[in-house]
Every structure is written in structure tokens, then in C-alpha cells.
Design an enzyme around this catalytic site. Structure first.
Site, PDB file in Angstrom:
ATOM      1  N   ALA A 179       1.233 -66.115 -52.268  1.00  0.00           N
ATOM      2  CA  ALA A 179       0.674 -66.585 -53.533  1.00  0.00           C
ATOM      3  C   ALA A 179       1.393 -67.841 -54.003  1.00  0.00           C
ATOM      4  O   ALA A 179       2.607 -67.973 -53.841  1.00  0.00           O
ATOM      5  CB  ALA A 179       0.803 -65.493 -54.598  1.00  0.00           C
ATOM      6  N   THR A 216       9.670 -68.676 -55.836  1.00  0.00           N
ATOM      7  CA  THR A 216       9.300 -69.667 -56.840  1.00  0.00           C
ATOM      8  C   THR A 216      10.562 -70.137 -57.564  1.00  0.00           C
ATOM      9  O   THR A 216      11.629 -69.552 -57.410  1.00  0.00           O
ATOM     10  CB  THR A 216       8.359 -69.073 -57.907  1.00  0.00           C
ATOM     11  OG1 THR A 216       9.124 -68.186 -58.747  1.00  0.00           O
ATOM     12  CG2 THR A 216       7.215 -68.299 -57.271  1.00  0.00           C
ATOM     13  N   LYS A 219      17.848 -67.835 -58.903  1.00  0.00           N
ATOM     14  CA  LYS A 219      19.040 -67.372 -59.637  1.00  0.00           C
ATOM     15  C   LYS A 219      18.730 -66.859 -61.034  1.00  0.00           C
ATOM     16  O   LYS A 219      19.592 -66.282 -61.693  1.00  0.00           O
ATOM     17  CB  LYS A 219      20.020 -68.545 -59.838  1.00  0.00           C
ATOM     18  CG  LYS A 219      20.789 -68.970 -58.641  1.00  0.00           C
ATOM     19  CD  LYS A 219      21.917 -69.926 -59.010  1.00  0.00           C
ATOM     20  CE  LYS A 219      21.427 -71.273 -59.489  1.00  0.00           C
ATOM     21  NZ  LYS A 219      20.736 -72.056 -58.450  1.00  0.00           N
ATOM     22  N   VAL A 233      23.598 -67.622 -54.280  1.00  0.00           N
ATOM     23  CA  VAL A 233      24.756 -68.513 -54.139  1.00  0.00           C
ATOM     24  C   VAL A 233      24.982 -68.768 -52.653  1.00  0.00           C
ATOM     25  O   VAL A 233      24.833 -67.867 -51.830  1.00  0.00           O
ATOM     26  CB  VAL A 233      26.051 -67.908 -54.741  1.00  0.00           C
ATOM     27  CG1 VAL A 233      25.929 -67.751 -56.239  1.00  0.00           C
ATOM     28  CG2 VAL A 233      26.396 -66.587 -54.107  1.00  0.00           C
ATOM     29  N   ALA A 266      23.235 -70.214 -50.438  1.00  0.00           N
ATOM     30  CA  ALA A 266      22.054 -70.172 -49.558  1.00  0.00           C
ATOM     31  C   ALA A 266      22.224 -69.082 -48.497  1.00  0.00           C
ATOM     32  O   ALA A 266      22.402 -67.917 -48.847  1.00  0.00           O
ATOM     33  CB  ALA A 266      21.800 -71.535 -48.926  1.00  0.00           C
ATOM     34  N   GLU A 272      20.066 -84.251 -58.427  1.00  0.00           N
ATOM     35  CA  GLU A 272      18.793 -84.317 -59.136  1.00  0.00           C
ATOM     36  C   GLU A 272      18.564 -85.779 -59.527  1.00  0.00           C
ATOM     37  O   GLU A 272      19.510 -86.577 -59.513  1.00  0.00           O
ATOM     38  CB  GLU A 272      18.860 -83.449 -60.403  1.00  0.00           C
ATOM     39  CG  GLU A 272      19.133 -81.974 -60.147  1.00  0.00           C
ATOM     40  CD  GLU A 272      18.005 -81.288 -59.403  1.00  0.00           C
ATOM     41  OE1 GLU A 272      16.832 -81.536 -59.729  1.00  0.00           O
ATOM     42  OE2 GLU A 272      18.290 -80.508 -58.472  1.00  0.00           O
ATOM     43  N   ASP A 294      24.629 -75.620 -63.029  1.00  0.00           N
ATOM     44  CA  ASP A 294      24.196 -74.896 -61.830  1.00  0.00           C
ATOM     45  C   ASP A 294      25.382 -74.151 -61.203  1.00  0.00           C
ATOM     46  O   ASP A 294      25.259 -72.987 -60.805  1.00  0.00           O
ATOM     47  CB  ASP A 294      23.592 -75.891 -60.824  1.00  0.00           C
ATOM     48  CG  ASP A 294      23.091 -75.195 -59.574  1.00  0.00           C
ATOM     49  OD1 ASP A 294      22.126 -74.409 -59.690  1.00  0.00           O
ATOM     50  OD2 ASP A 294      23.667 -75.410 -58.496  1.00  0.00           O
ATOM     51  N   LYS A 317      26.166 -69.939 -60.743  1.00  0.00           N
ATOM     52  CA  LYS A 317      26.611 -69.297 -59.501  1.00  0.00           C
ATOM     53  C   LYS A 317      27.943 -68.572 -59.710  1.00  0.00           C
ATOM     54  O   LYS A 317      28.144 -67.460 -59.210  1.00  0.00           O
ATOM     55  CB  LYS A 317      26.722 -70.339 -58.382  1.00  0.00           C
ATOM     56  CG  LYS A 317      25.352 -70.847 -57.927  1.00  0.00           C
ATOM     57  CD  LYS A 317      25.461 -72.018 -56.962  1.00  0.00           C
ATOM     58  CE  LYS A 317      24.072 -72.450 -56.481  1.00  0.00           C
ATOM     59  NZ  LYS A 317      24.098 -73.773 -55.813  1.00  0.00           N
TER      60      LYS A 317
END
Lengths: 377, 377
Positions: free
Chosen positions: B62, B113, B137, B167, B169, B225, B236, B240
Site C-alpha cells: 500500500a 512509511t 522511529k 537506530v 539501520a 537534509e 534526529d 535515537k
């Protein structure tokens, strides 16, 4: 629903109805340093795990001299003296018969022995319906045929074979590799310092110790075996490298692991332990020269297991500061995995790779991997 | 045996009778970089996993625009174009209704998502009988109350909540911590470089780059970013660090994480992105002086999350060559855990902590953790 499936279904329904915790029935063979530590950890964590709906019960404890077993779970408060007082002879077949008759929901056999023989019984243990968790490297370093049989039988029996502590003790090596490869990653290279004693000895060389001094210190601190050649010979590292290579899909036998000799060719490493120890200073100038040359290149010497170009080897590596093995000393272990995805920077895991508490914790982790709620929702 | 337990028991017996593989029914929400990569990995590994008696089926995919679902498992050969062609509107409630009606044996909801809203539905998803795996997260950094509810409901429903990739990956952080603590270990300290962009920026400083140069490079390479303050602000990393602290038993809210500002007090970091970028060179002398002073002590600057003395913080650390964070740069992440047992040498895990392929592989690993054979023996 009838017959044996009916029994299981009744238990599932019962568990659900009472919203009980998922049970794990643990059968511990071997109650030495690691097994004993594991039993203490289970005793101390039982209540906490119940709050997480995990009901861990030790059903049997067995040593070479005696065993004790209780279907409802042993009281572990004084397990050491209880075990000593037990007059029941250890009987693996009796345990397997019990499991096949009583059909506990989630029985796991934990081999904390150093036995060379017990691994030969693993196939029967799976067939009796038990998972197996073990720090014992024996089963995974026997023939490739046996290695495959273990997995085929475990899969067919829908049982798990768990051996996280075969390499790196409690460090998360095997589970990490299995997850990588199951998701389609592949190993392109491996470098590992997988021996506390060799970590210590070669680390002392950077610090200026002579080779004989480093080995004698390691021996005095009981980091090495009584005969340091058991460490320096590299066979223990070779077994661990083999287990990692096999995990990565290499079909190798222990004889295929290339062991590069640590000693120069003209050094006689035969004879008694005492003779070997007395001869050690003869190696000092050889290593001193090596270290002096390396120092000019800002490199250090590390004894490692490694997998390169499809070959699995043990031997000395010369590594610079950019290499993850460069800072590894003081008994620390390190595992450096280059894979298709972890490239160019590898995945590195480092820390203590031996010790009863961390090894027992690794076995404990394996035991908990068998918990699942799948069918009770 | 009757009613709903009967259904499950029939399935168990059926599985056993045909010696079928254990099934996992995967429902993937979000098919962007990570979700898409995960679907490709599942497609490519399906056959291989079947040989290991694991039958992984993607039942639903989805996105915000559309979804597709097939109880028998979707054919993933052309899932991207199939999904694009699908005219079915995404409907979470429809998926939950389907799961409650069809009762697949081992359904897992995978939230790939970046939604802030979907995590609010996790409790309902557990109640519908699904496990949840997610790199998102959000759920674990909301209030402590919600954090506890998630676990209580998951435990009560006998479902698993899996978030290894929250955290680091694909690095094995969460599972490792859970195993340590379940076996009775406790965290005494933590130091982590948990941001690829900050790893890169501070690594470039050791190499002689000016601060503005390092930040601009990282931005050009899309490590940061579009607004680098989103990285340098440390939020961020704070999330974590919070997730790790909570894993270790700390009852903290995100507001309790102390964020030590990277910029000197007199630096104005407000205004537009362009204004901030233009102002960056004003920081160069500040960092150049800092680096020059550190160089004399053979130290480097690292921006990390850390847990010390019961406090969870984010900020710059000055570390020497003996510290496991010293060599970490070039986007590499590192996690250094000091525990009661990993002492004095900590347990360290390092490698890529971001990237679609390694993150998807971590989610894949979580999905496979739900496999169990417990009741079919």
C-alpha cells in the site's frame, strides 16, 4: 483434530484461555563455568521475564556425574547443592523419552559441555522434538556432511539450531550473518581477531613487549591454555573461521582452512611445554625486527582468521590505523565483515569474545529466540 | 477443541501433515526507497527461503495513492507497475478486517512509511492480530505512556513489535540490547555516532576541512537534509538516543534528552536556509581553533548521542585514539555500549547506519524473527 495434534491444540487453547506466558522448557547439559552462569542468569531473570509473558523453566540439569529433572521446572534457588545431592545418573535417552512422552510446547536442549561426543547425538535430539542451543563449536566444525544433516533434520523437524556463542561468545555474530544472507547480501571478505589470548599477545607487541614476554604474561594470566601452542597454533581460530565461512555459504572442511605458521621456519616448536617455553626467547629478535619494520609504516601485527578470494585462512596480518583490527588488543575480539552491501566500509563488531557471563548471556539470547506467539493470537 | 482455536489447530495439523514451510504473510505500507528495496529483496529471496522451509508471502502493498492485496500472496515480478495500475484505494481498516476474517497464521504489518499518523494505529494493528516491523522511529519516540501501551498490547496479543532499524539501520543494535538486558546485563554508559551526515562533517574536520566546507560538501552529497540545521540541530540523534535509553530501561521523554548546541552562543542560526548557509563561514575560525587545540592532545571532535550517569544527551565529544568513536567518519555510524558485563572494554558495533538496502535488510531480518516452529513438532 485428533491424536497428537489434538494434544497440542488443547495446549494452545489453554495457553490462550488463561492468557498465560509462552513457555520455554530448558534442558541444560553441562553445569561448569558457562552452564552454571546460565542457570544463575535464568534463576535471576525468571520473574522479570514473566512480566514480559515469557515463562522460562529449567526442566533438567545434567553433568557427567548426575542429573535432576522436574517436568514442572526445577527450583533453582540451590541448584548447585541439589545437583550434588542428586543420585540420578545422567541419561540422555531418558531425557529424550521424557520429551517425546510429555510433549512440552517448546523444549530446548542446551549443550554447555565441552564434549566431543554429545554433538553426535544432536540429530536424535532434534528428532525427539527439541531445539538445540550450544556454545560448543564441535558440531559445526565436523564434516560438511554432518553440518548439512544437522540443518536438514532441524528444518524438517521444525526445530531451531542456535549457536550464536560458537564465535565471539555473546557478540552478535551468527544471527547478524544469517540475517544478512537471508536478505540476499553476500560476504566479500572477512577479518577477525577471534582469540582473547592472541589479541593480548599481539597487542603487547605494539606496546613494546618482547614476544616471549607477551606469551608468558598471557600464560600467567591464564589467557592461554597451559600449552600456549594450543593458542598460537591457530586451530581454535581456524574452527571459528570455518564456522563463519560455512555461514557465508562456503562448503569447506577444517582441512581446507589454511593455517599460516606464526613461527619462522627455522624455529623448532616441538617438544615438551617446558622446552617450548624455554625456547621462546629465541623468537624475540625475529618479532622485534618485524615490529620495528612495521612501526616505520605505522602498522601493527595482528593474528587473525580471514576470508579472502574464496579462501579461509589463519595467520598474521599487518594492518594500519585505517583497519578496524588496528586498535584491537587486551583480549578484545573483533569481527569485520565486508559484504556486497557493507562496502566499502565493512560491518564491524568488537568486544569481549570469551568469558562465562557474556557467553552464558549469548546462550540465554539463543534460548529466547525460540519464543513465539504465532499460533495463539 | 472448537470455535476459533479449532481453526488454528486445523492449520497447524495441515502444516505438519504436508511438512509445509512456515508461512509469513507480509503487509507492506510504504513502497518508497526502503519499502521498495524490501519488496525487491523479498522477491529475490523467496525461492531460497523456501529451501529453508520459510514461505514468505507479500499479501498487501500500500502507498498513499493505491494498494493491492492478494490472500495467496502477490506476484512480485512487476510489483511497481502492478501497483501503479491498481485502482484500489489504500484502506488500513480493510486490511485489518481481512486479517481478522482470514486469520493468516503469521501476519506482519511492515510500516515503511515516514508517516507521523500511522504509528497511532499500531495498537489497533496488534489487536487485529498482526506483528509490526518498522524502520519508522515515530512510535518509539512519542510519549512514554504510548511506548508502554505498545508493549503491553503487543505482549497481551502475543504479537511482536520489531524495530531493529529505528537506530543504525541494518546494524544489530536493538536485538543485541534486548538480549543483553533480558539475560540480566545493565547499561552503564553509551556513546554513539548515529547520523551519517554528522559522521561525515566531523570526520572532515580532522582531515583539515573548514566547518563551512564540511557542511557544504555533506549537503551537496545529499548526506544532510536540504536544511543542514535539521542534522546539526541534533533532534534526529536525540530520538535515537532516546530509543536506546528506553531500551535500557530509562523512563524518559524526548524533552528529557539534553541537546548541547553545536554552534557557539554568539552565532545566529535562525533565518532562511540560504541565510544560514551564507553565515556558515563565520563558524570556521571557532572550529579551526577547537581542532587546533584538540590536535595537540591527539584528539578529534565527534558529534554523538550519549548516556552517562543516568542522563541522555546529544553533543560534541572530544575523543582520543583509544576511544571507539575516534576512527568513525565518512558517514560510518558506531554504537558503543558499556555494560555491567562488557566492562572495561565496551561492546562496539560499527558500519553504515543508513541506506535503503541495509535498512531494508534490517527490516527483512525483523520479519524473519517472527518465524517459529514451536507448535508443529
Amino acid at each position: 483434530i485428533s491424536g497428537e495434534y489434538g494434544d497440542i491444540a488443547v495446549k494452545v487453547a489453554h495457553l490462550f484461555f488463561f492468557n498465560q506466558a509462552q513457555s520455554i522448557e530448558v534442558f541444560v547439559f553441562g553445569a561448569g563455568a558457562i552452564g552454571g552462569c546460565l542457570l544463575d542468569q535464568i534463576r535471576d531473570q525468571k520473574e522479570e521475564l514473566l512480566t514480559q509473558k515469557i515463562d522460562i523453566k529449567v526442566v533438567a540439569i545434567a553433568t557427567v556425574s548426575s542429573m535432576m529433572m522436574d517436568e514442572q521446572g526445577l527450583d533453582l534457588t540451590n541448584w548447585r547443592s541439589d545437583l550434588e545431592a542428586s543420585t540420578t545418573e545422567t541419561n540422555l535417552q531418558g531425557v529424550l523419552d521424557f520429551v517425546q512422552a510429555a510433549k512440552p510446547l517448546n523444549p530446548i536442549f542446551v549443550d554447555c559441555t565441552a564434549s566431543d561426543d554429545l554433538p553426535n547425538q544432536y540429530l536424535d535430539i532434534f528428532k525427539a522434538g527439541m531445539h538445540i542451543a550450544t556454545p560448543n563449536k564441535r558440531a559445526n566444525s565436523l564434516s560438511m556432511d554432518f553440518y548439512k544433516s544437522l540443518r536438514t533434520v532441524a528444518n524438517t523437524q521444525h526445530r531451531r539450531f542456535l549457536y550464536e556463542t560458537n564465535v565471539g561468545a555473546g557478540l552478535p555474530i551468527i544471527d547478524t550473518l544469517q540475517n544478512l544472507f537471508k536478505s540476499g547480501d553476500s560476504l566479500t571478505g572477512f577479518y577477525g581477531i577471534m582469540s582473547g589470548s592472541l589479541s593480548y599477545i599481539f597487542g603487547r607487541l605494539d606496546e613494546g613487549a618482547s614476544f616471549s614476554q607477551a606469551v608468558l604474561e598471557a600464560r600467567e594470566k591464564k589467557f592461554t591454555e597451559p600449552d600456549p601452542r594450543d593458542d598460537l597454533g591457530g586451530m581454535d581460530v581456524a574452527r571459528k573461521a570455518l564456522i563463519i565461512a560455512r555461514e557465508a555459504g562456503y562448503e569447506l572442511e577444517i582441512e581446507d582452512v589454511i593455517i599460516n605458521r606464526v613461527f619462522p621456519e627455522d624455529f623448532d616448536d616441538t617438544g615438551s611445554v617446558d622446552a617450548f617455553i624455554q625456547n621462546l626467547p629465541k623468537l624475540d629478535s625475529y618479532f622485534a625486527e618485524k615490529m620495528a619494520a612495521l612501526k616505520k609504516e605505522n602498522k601493527v601485527l595482528r593474528m587473525a582468521g580471514f576470508i579472502e578470494d574464496g579462501k579461509c585462512s589463519v595467520g598474521m596480518l599487518e594492518v594500519g590505523p585505517e583497519h578496524p583490527l588496528y586498535p584491537i588488543k587486551d583480549c578484545e575480539n573483533a569481527f569485520v565483515f565486508h559484504t556486497a552491501r557493507y562496502n566499502p566500509i565493512p560491518l564491524t563488531i568488537r568486544g569481549y569474545g570469551a568469558g562465562a557471563a557474556v557467553t552464558a548471556a549469548g546462550v540465554f539470547g539463543d534460548i529466547l529466540r525460540t519464543v513465539s506467539w504465532n499460533l495463539e493470537a
